[in-house]
Write a protein that holds these residues in place. Structure first.
Motif, mmCIF file in Angstrom:
data_model
loop_
_atom_site.group_PDB
_atom_site.id
_atom_site.type_symbol
_atom_site.label_atom_id
_atom_site.label_comp_id
_atom_site.label_asym_id
_atom_site.label_seq_id
_atom_site.Cartn_x
_atom_site.Cartn_y
_atom_site.Cartn_z
ATOM 1 N N TRP A 174 0.856 -1.233 0.248
ATOM 2 C CA TRP A 174 0.016 0.160 -0.108
ATOM 3 C C TRP A 174 0.838 1.210 -0.043
ATOM 4 C CZ3 TRP A 174 -0.678 3.724 3.766
ATOM 5 C CH2 TRP A 174 -1.851 4.688 3.652
ATOM 6 N N VAL A 175 1.948 1.265 0.870
ATOM 7 C CA VAL A 175 2.922 2.260 0.756
ATOM 8 C C VAL A 175 3.457 2.674 -0.279
ATOM 9 C CG1 VAL A 175 5.060 3.156 1.992
ATOM 10 C CG2 VAL A 175 3.122 2.676 3.393
ATOM 11 N N ASN A 176 3.914 1.549 -1.044
ATOM 12 C CA ASN A 176 4.829 1.702 -2.277
ATOM 13 C C ASN A 176 3.605 2.098 -3.390
ATOM 14 O OD1 ASN A 176 6.789 0.538 -1.185
ATOM 15 N ND2 ASN A 176 6.616 -1.336 -1.708
ATOM 16 N N ALA A 177 2.427 1.911 -3.162
ATOM 17 C CA ALA A 177 1.504 2.350 -4.251
ATOM 18 C C ALA A 177 1.105 3.870 -4.432
ATOM 19 C CB ALA A 177 0.243 1.424 -4.187
ATOM 20 N N TRP A 178 1.092 4.197 -2.957
ATOM 21 C CA TRP A 178 0.923 5.751 -2.699
ATOM 22 C C TRP A 178 2.201 6.480 -2.956
ATOM 23 C CZ3 TRP A 178 -3.038 8.801 -2.699
ATOM 24 C CH2 TRP A 178 -4.377 8.065 -2.567
ATOM 25 N N GLN A 179 3.341 5.896 -2.616
ATOM 26 C CA GLN A 179 4.609 6.669 -3.066
ATOM 27 C C GLN A 179 4.756 7.038 -4.459
ATOM 28 O OE1 GLN A 179 7.693 5.791 0.812
ATOM 29 N NE2 GLN A 179 7.740 4.397 -1.253
ATOM 30 N N ALA A 180 4.292 5.965 -5.326
ATOM 31 C CA ALA A 180 4.345 6.002 -6.754
ATOM 32 C C ALA A 180 3.539 6.998 -7.173
ATOM 33 C CB ALA A 180 4.122 4.513 -7.252
ATOM 34 N N ARG A 181 2.200 7.102 -6.663
ATOM 35 C CA ARG A 181 1.352 7.984 -7.296
ATOM 36 C C ARG A 181 1.921 9.360 -6.746
ATOM 37 N NH1 ARG A 181 -5.201 7.267 -5.815
ATOM 38 N NH2 ARG A 181 -5.688 9.108 -6.963
ATOM 39 N N LEU A 182 2.025 9.699 -5.572
ATOM 40 C CA LEU A 182 2.249 11.017 -5.080
ATOM 41 C C LEU A 182 3.628 11.466 -5.332
ATOM 42 C CD1 LEU A 182 0.579 10.881 -1.454
ATOM 43 C CD2 LEU A 182 -0.341 11.626 -3.665
ATOM 44 N N ASN A 183 4.573 10.636 -5.689
ATOM 45 C CA ASN A 183 5.882 10.894 -6.147
ATOM 46 C C ASN A 183 6.775 11.678 -4.744
ATOM 47 O OD1 ASN A 183 8.223 10.817 -7.644
ATOM 48 N ND2 ASN A 183 7.839 12.829 -8.269
ATOM 49 N N ILE A 184 6.312 11.200 -3.410
ATOM 50 C CA ILE A 184 6.991 11.568 -2.320
ATOM 51 C C ILE A 184 6.986 10.451 -1.247
ATOM 52 C CG2 ILE A 184 6.422 14.190 -2.573
ATOM 53 C CD1 ILE A 184 4.205 13.504 -0.449
ATOM 54 N N PRO A 185 7.944 10.547 -0.458
ATOM 55 C CA PRO A 185 7.811 9.357 0.540
ATOM 56 C C PRO A 185 6.621 9.333 1.236
ATOM 57 C CG PRO A 185 9.989 10.503 0.788
ATOM 58 C CD PRO A 185 9.028 11.314 -0.049
ATOM 59 N N VAL A 186 6.123 8.039 1.794
ATOM 60 C CA VAL A 186 5.049 8.137 2.529
ATOM 61 C C VAL A 186 5.442 6.798 3.855
ATOM 62 C CG1 VAL A 186 2.614 6.826 2.559
ATOM 63 C CG2 VAL A 186 3.297 8.083 0.579
ATOM 64 N N VAL A 187 5.135 7.347 4.921
ATOM 65 C CA VAL A 187 5.794 6.956 5.993
ATOM 66 C C VAL A 187 4.414 6.752 6.869
ATOM 67 C CG1 VAL A 187 7.090 7.136 8.418
ATOM 68 C CG2 VAL A 187 7.378 8.171 6.051
ATOM 69 N N THR A 188 4.280 5.298 7.378
ATOM 70 C CA THR A 188 3.221 5.113 8.260
ATOM 71 C C THR A 188 3.890 4.987 9.765
ATOM 72 O OG1 THR A 188 3.415 2.355 8.358
ATOM 73 C CG2 THR A 188 2.115 3.644 6.573
ATOM 74 N N ALA A 189 3.124 5.092 10.964
ATOM 75 C CA ALA A 189 3.723 5.079 12.271
ATOM 76 C C ALA A 189 4.220 3.694 12.384
ATOM 77 C CB ALA A 189 2.652 5.268 13.161
ATOM 78 N N GLY A 190 3.491 2.626 11.938
ATOM 79 C CA GLY A 190 3.790 1.247 12.176
ATOM 80 C C GLY A 190 5.211 0.875 11.647
ATOM 81 N N MET A 191 5.405 1.137 10.176
ATOM 82 C CA MET A 191 6.600 1.049 9.531
ATOM 83 C C MET A 191 7.814 1.807 10.215
ATOM 84 S SD MET A 191 5.202 0.283 5.680
ATOM 85 C CE MET A 191 6.975 0.098 4.892
ATOM 86 N N ALA A 192 7.504 3.234 10.642
ATOM 87 C CA ALA A 192 8.647 3.885 10.982
ATOM 88 C C ALA A 192 9.067 3.329 12.629
ATOM 89 C CB ALA A 192 7.841 5.441 11.420
ATOM 90 N N VAL A 193 8.200 2.577 13.413
ATOM 91 C CA VAL A 193 8.423 2.046 14.551
ATOM 92 C C VAL A 193 9.305 0.917 14.212
ATOM 93 C CG1 VAL A 193 7.783 0.514 16.326
ATOM 94 C CG2 VAL A 193 6.558 2.797 16.045
ATOM 95 N N ALA A 194 9.203 0.086 13.265
ATOM 96 C CA ALA A 194 9.588 -1.226 12.903
ATOM 97 C C ALA A 194 11.085 -0.650 12.453
ATOM 98 C CB ALA A 194 9.093 -1.881 11.956
ATOM 99 N N THR A 195 11.359 0.309 11.659
ATOM 100 C CA THR A 195 12.588 1.004 11.036
ATOM 101 C C THR A 195 13.245 1.369 12.307
ATOM 102 O OG1 THR A 195 11.667 1.489 8.987
ATOM 103 C CG2 THR A 195 13.527 2.583 9.530
ATOM 104 N N ALA A 196 12.833 2.060 13.223
ATOM 105 C CA ALA A 196 13.483 2.458 14.461
ATOM 106 C C ALA A 196 14.076 1.521 15.344
ATOM 107 C CB ALA A 196 12.624 3.325 15.309
ATOM 108 N N LEU A 197 13.290 0.219 15.508
ATOM 109 C CA LEU A 197 13.597 -0.885 16.309
ATOM 110 C C LEU A 197 14.833 -1.495 15.679
ATOM 111 C CD1 LEU A 197 10.265 -2.255 17.563
ATOM 112 C CD2 LEU A 197 11.942 -0.717 18.874
#
Length: 276
Positions: free
Chosen positions: A109-132
Motif C-alpha cells: 500500500w505504501v509503495n503504491a501511494w509513493q508512486a502515485r504522489l512521488n514523495i515518501p509515505v511513512v506510516t507510524a507502524g513501519m516507522a517504529v519497525a525501522t527505528a527498532l
C-alpha cells in the motif's frame, strides 16, 4: 508540483503554510479524527527548519477496527485536505491501521501511494519497525493503551516484523466514555511503566499515537535500562529522515532518543516532567 493532479480537490478552504517556516521540509501529517495527542507531540518533536500541516483521517464506521481500516482504505478522500501544498513527505499517525492491515499489505500500500504522489509515505507502524531495527532490537516489551483485541493484533504485527515479544503491560485510561486511548494520561502511562522498570528486553515500545508519551520518554531517558521508543517519536524521526538531503544530525535516531532538540520545547509546552 501538482501533488494531487489525479485526485479531485474538494471545493472549500485548503490548508496553506508559509514555506518561510519549512525551509528543510514540509510534512503532511494525517491524524485519526478524534486523536488529541498527535499534533502537540509532533510539534514538540520536530527539529528546527521542518514544519507540518495536519489533516484528519475520517470514518463514519461505528466499530473501532473498521474505522482503523477505513483510514488507510479511504486515503483518497483525506488527501484533498492538503490541496497542492508542496509536501516533502506524507506521514500517517495511526498504528492501529497498520496492525489490522498487516505488514505485507501495508508495504504494498505504501509503495503504491509513493508512486502515485512521488514523495515518501511513512506510516507510524513501519516507522517504529525501522527505528527498532536501527537500534538492533530483537526482544521487545510493550506498553499498551489498547483494548485486548487490538493489543493482540499489535503483537502479531511486531512478530511479523521479526521481533520477539516479552512483557505486554496494559495502561489504564481515565474515561473510556470518550475514547480509551485518547483519555490516557501521562500519569497512567508512567504508573504502568513502573512494571517494566526492570525490563530485560532490548527496547520498550509505547504503543499508539493517542497515548501521551513525551513525559515518560524523558523520565526513562535518564534511567538505566533499555531504550524507550514511542510511535510518535519514531514517526516524526522517520518522516524527517525520509526527506531528501536531510542533514545527518537530523536523521540520527539516537539524537531523537536523547531528546536533545525537543526536551526544551516539551518543557515550554508544559508536557515535560518537573523531575525525574
Amino acid at each position: 508540483m501538482n501533488l494531487l493532479s489525479d485526485i479531485d480537490i474538494f471545493n472549500g478552504a485548503t490548508c496553506f503554510v508559509s514555506m518561510e517556516y519549512a525551509p528543510l521540509g514540509l510534512i503532511g501529517l494525517l491524524t485519526p479524527q478524534a486523536n488529541t495527542t498527535v499534533e502537540p507531540e509532533a510539534w514538540a518533536l520536530l527539529p528546527s527548519g521542518f514544519s507540518l500541516i495536519n489533516g484528519r483521517l475520517v470514518s463514519q464506521a461505528p466499530n473501532l477496527n473498521q474505522r482503523l481500516l477505513d483510514y488507510f482504505d479511504q486515503l483518497e478522500s483525506s488527501m484533498p485536505q492538503f490541496g497542492n501544498a508542496p509536501l516533502s513527505v506524507l506521514a500517517l499517525a495511526c498504528t492501529g491501521s497498520s496492525y489490522l492491515m498487516g505488514c505485507e499489505k501495508e508495504s504494498q500500500w505504501v509503495n503504491a501511494w509513493q508512486a502515485r504522489l512521488n514523495i515518501p509515505v511513512v506510516t507510524a507502524g513501519m516507522a517504529v519497525a525501522t527505528a527498532l531495527k536501527t537500534l538492533g532490537v530483537r526482544r521487545l516489551d510493550l506498553l499498551s493503551p489498547y483494548p485486548g483485541d487490538l493489543t493482540q493484533a499489535s503483537v502479531a504485527y511486531w512478530v511479523s516484523h521479526g521481533f520477539d515479544i516479552g512483557t505486554v503491560q496494559s495502561v489504564n485510561s481515565s474515561d473510556p466514555g470518550f475514547h480509551a486511548i485518547y483519555t490516557t494520561s501521562s500519569e497512567s502511562a508512567n504508573n504502568a511503566a513502573q512494571a517494566l522498570s526492570a525490563s530485560s528486553a532490548d527496547a520498550v515500545l509505547m504503543l499508539g499515537t493517542g497515548m501521551p508519551t513525551l513525559k515518560t520518554l524523558l523520565i526513562q531517558r535518564d534511567r538505566t535500562g533499555p531504550p524507550w521508543v514511542s510511535s510518535m517519536l519514531a514517526l516524526m524521526w522517520q518522516s524527517v529522515a525520509a526527506i531528501p538531503n536531510t542533514a545527518p544530525e537530523a536523521s540520527d535516531l539516537q539524537t531523537w532518543l536523547d531528546a536533545g532538540h525537543w526536551a526544551d520545547r516539551a518543557q515550554a509546552m508544559g508536557i515535560a516532567p518537573t523531575s525525574t
